[in-house]
Design an enzyme around this catalytic site. Structure first.
Site, PDB file in Angstrom:
ATOM      1  N   ARG A  38       0.824  -1.219   0.000  1.00 21.66           N
ATOM      2  CA  ARG A  38       0.000   0.000   0.000  1.00 21.66           C
ATOM      3  C   ARG A  38       0.857   1.267   0.000  1.00 21.66           C
ATOM      4  O   ARG A  38       0.444   2.299   0.530  1.00 21.66           O
ATOM      5  CB  ARG A  38      -0.963   0.025   1.189  1.00 21.66           C
ATOM      6  CG  ARG A  38      -2.037  -1.053   1.110  1.00 21.66           C
ATOM      7  CD  ARG A  38      -3.058  -0.885   2.221  1.00 21.66           C
ATOM      8  NE  ARG A  38      -3.982  -2.011   2.249  1.00 21.66           N
ATOM      9  CZ  ARG A  38      -4.570  -2.465   3.342  1.00 21.66           C
ATOM     10  NH1 ARG A  38      -4.359  -1.888   4.506  1.00 21.66           N
ATOM     11  NH2 ARG A  38      -5.392  -3.492   3.291  1.00 21.66           N
ATOM     12  N   ARG A  42      -3.479   6.194   0.082  1.00 17.75           N
ATOM     13  CA  ARG A  42      -4.074   7.278   0.870  1.00 17.75           C
ATOM     14  C   ARG A  42      -3.101   8.038   1.753  1.00 17.75           C
ATOM     15  O   ARG A  42      -3.418   9.133   2.216  1.00 17.75           O
ATOM     16  CB  ARG A  42      -5.211   6.716   1.720  1.00 17.75           C
ATOM     17  CG  ARG A  42      -6.387   6.218   0.898  1.00 17.75           C
ATOM     18  CD  ARG A  42      -7.390   5.468   1.742  1.00 17.75           C
ATOM     19  NE  ARG A  42      -6.844   4.193   2.215  1.00 17.75           N
ATOM     20  CZ  ARG A  42      -7.485   3.369   3.022  1.00 17.75           C
ATOM     21  NH1 ARG A  42      -8.688   3.695   3.467  1.00 17.75           N
ATOM     22  NH2 ARG A  42      -6.936   2.233   3.394  1.00 17.75           N
ATOM     23  N   ARG A  51      -6.913  11.281  -7.209  1.00 18.34           N
ATOM     24  CA  ARG A  51      -8.067  10.398  -7.082  1.00 18.34           C
ATOM     25  C   ARG A  51      -9.354  11.143  -6.740  1.00 18.34           C
ATOM     26  O   ARG A  51     -10.440  10.544  -6.727  1.00 18.34           O
ATOM     27  CB  ARG A  51      -7.826   9.388  -5.943  1.00 18.34           C
ATOM     28  CG  ARG A  51      -7.208   8.049  -6.307  1.00 18.34           C
ATOM     29  CD  ARG A  51      -8.151   7.031  -6.925  1.00 18.34           C
ATOM     30  NE  ARG A  51      -9.489   6.991  -6.407  1.00 18.34           N
ATOM     31  CZ  ARG A  51      -9.875   6.321  -5.324  1.00 18.34           C
ATOM     32  NH1 ARG A  51      -9.011   5.636  -4.632  1.00 18.34           N
ATOM     33  NH2 ARG A  51     -11.132   6.335  -4.959  1.00 18.34           N
ATOM     34  N   ASP A  87      -6.830  -3.360  -7.301  1.00 20.52           N
ATOM     35  CA  ASP A  87      -7.529  -3.928  -6.140  1.00 20.52           C
ATOM     36  C   ASP A  87      -7.760  -5.403  -6.410  1.00 20.52           C
ATOM     37  O   ASP A  87      -7.921  -5.815  -7.570  1.00 20.52           O
ATOM     38  CB  ASP A  87      -8.863  -3.224  -5.909  1.00 20.52           C
ATOM     39  CG  ASP A  87      -9.495  -3.641  -4.586  1.00 20.52           C
ATOM     40  OD1 ASP A  87      -9.230  -2.966  -3.574  1.00 20.52           O
ATOM     41  OD2 ASP A  87     -10.227  -4.644  -4.562  1.00 20.52           O
ATOM     42  N   TYR A 162     -14.758 -12.973   0.126  1.00 21.25           N
ATOM     43  CA  TYR A 162     -15.577 -11.831  -0.266  1.00 21.25           C
ATOM     44  C   TYR A 162     -16.821 -12.272  -1.034  1.00 21.25           C
ATOM     45  O   TYR A 162     -17.933 -11.779  -0.797  1.00 21.25           O
ATOM     46  CB  TYR A 162     -14.763 -10.865  -1.130  1.00 21.25           C
ATOM     47  CG  TYR A 162     -13.844  -9.960  -0.348  1.00 21.25           C
ATOM     48  CD1 TYR A 162     -14.351  -9.042   0.566  1.00 21.25           C
ATOM     49  CD2 TYR A 162     -12.469 -10.015  -0.522  1.00 21.25           C
ATOM     50  CE1 TYR A 162     -13.513  -8.210   1.289  1.00 21.25           C
ATOM     51  CE2 TYR A 162     -11.625  -9.184   0.194  1.00 21.25           C
ATOM     52  CZ  TYR A 162     -12.157  -8.279   1.101  1.00 21.25           C
ATOM     53  OH  TYR A 162     -11.323  -7.450   1.815  1.00 21.25           O
TER      54      TYR A 162
END
Length: 355
Positions: A38, A42, A51, A87, A162
């Site tokens: 990552r 962010r 973004r 992702d 998921y």
């Protein structure tokens, strides 16, 4: 493209002698290579700016945006490898699964996979389904030059979690109920996901990725016997499908201290270790013939430069006798991490390990 196709690509020549790939191959390195899970995301203000107003899944399908986001931490931190910005649910979206990534929640699947009839929704992935990935990697490798690009995918168990749960879960009761209660359906589901995952990794390697990482983010929820019986065969199928390309294969999960040996057994060349197990102990569990990746606690980055250096030194000392070591966090960069702390950490590791 099936998981049994003959590989057409070779590792990109420009990156072959990089510190990162040398460490993955357990060869002598000029310094311990560093990258962060990552690292693109962010924690970077430049990421938040580009973004702004663009949904996550859409951002993964814009080649020029993917290129910019992937390059940002390489420019800022001087890391030894880039990791492709995407992702783990992108290949599922690409084959038509109705899902979205909801802010503050994560991937949410509109119609969970619960029955044998639901397997029909999981069709084969073709390169045309993810043409934007091929385009983005072409743009990236042209910019990166000698810096390796890591491709990645979600492992079959984590994708199945998921799909069966319908979204993130802490207990995985639906996924585990299928695994225990209908092992044949479970095995068929994971086998189908292994085919899709292998095809997705092949697209990335053939486009120019120098290594690949399989994220089994939630495998730590499993007992070793259940992992061996119900998960390892599908992960092994993925690793076997891309073995012929000659690129390093990394395997990582969170809370997988009890599974490290099995994760290596699945076919990885490099086993990722979270912060719970010291690297020298991890090496004992994994056994010879594998490099290790990790494993400073991501929260240490909030503790100030002296504490970060102390903990980084502990990791380096624990890794002193490893066959190969790639320095990383024990999980991903947290969103509120100070980017300068990451830059300083890269510099510290490079300086301390220069040979």
């Amino acid at each position: 493209m099936s998981a049994n196709d003959t590989p057409k690509a070779q590792p990109p020549a420009a990156t072959y002698e990089s510190a990162f790939l040398k460490a993955c191959r357990r060869e002598p390195v000029p310094h311990t290579p560093v990258w962060f899970m990552r690292q693109a995301g962010r924690s970077l203000p430049e990421y938040r700016k580009v973004r702004e107003g663009i949904p996550m899944l859409e951002s993964c399908m814009r080649p020029e945006l993917v290129t910019e986001i992937t390059l940002q931490p390489v420019r800022r931190h001087n890391v030894d490898a880039a990791i492709y910005f995407s992702d783990i649910v992108v290949p599922l979206k690409a084959i038509g699964i109705d899902l979205d990534i909801k802010p503050g929640v994560g991937p949410v699947v509109e119609k969970p996979v619960r029955t044998r009839a639901d397997l029909d929704r999981l069709r084969d992935l073709t390169p045309e389904d993810v043409s934007y990935v091929t385009e983005a990697i072409g743009l990236l490798t042209a910019e990166l030059g000698a810096t390796p690009l890591i491709g990645f995918a979600g492992a079959p168990f984590t994708l199945a979690s998921y799909l069966v749960e319908g979204g993130p879960s802490r207990t995985y009761e639906n996924a585990k109920a299928m695994m225990y209660g209908d092992p044949e359906l479970w095995a068929d589901l994971l086998d189908r996901l292994a085919e899709i995952t292998a095809a997705f990794l092949k697209v990335q390697i053939e486009a120019g990725a120098s290594a690949v990482q399989l994220f089994d983010s939630w495998a730590g929820a499993l007992a070793p016997a259940d992992y061996r019986r119900s998960v390892l065969p599908a992960s092994a199928k993925v690793f076997d499908a891309v073995q012929g390309y000659g690129v390093p294969r990394i395997h990582f999960g969170v809370g997988t201290g009890e599974l490290l040996g099995l994760m290596g057994e699945a076919g990885a060349d490099v086993v990722g270790v979270d912060w719970r197990v010291p690297l020298d102990e991890a090496a004992r569990r994994v056994g010879p013939g594998k490099a290790l990746q990790g494993n400073i606690d991501p929260t240490v980055l909030f503790a100030g430069p002296d504490a970060v250096e102390t903990k980084a030194r502990e990791v380096l000392d624990s890794a002193a006798n490893l066959e190969g070591h790639v320095f990383n966090l024990g999980h991903g960069v947290m969103p509120s991490t100070d980017p300068d702390a990451l830059t300083r950490l890269v510099d510290y590791v490079h300086t301390q390990t220069a040979r």
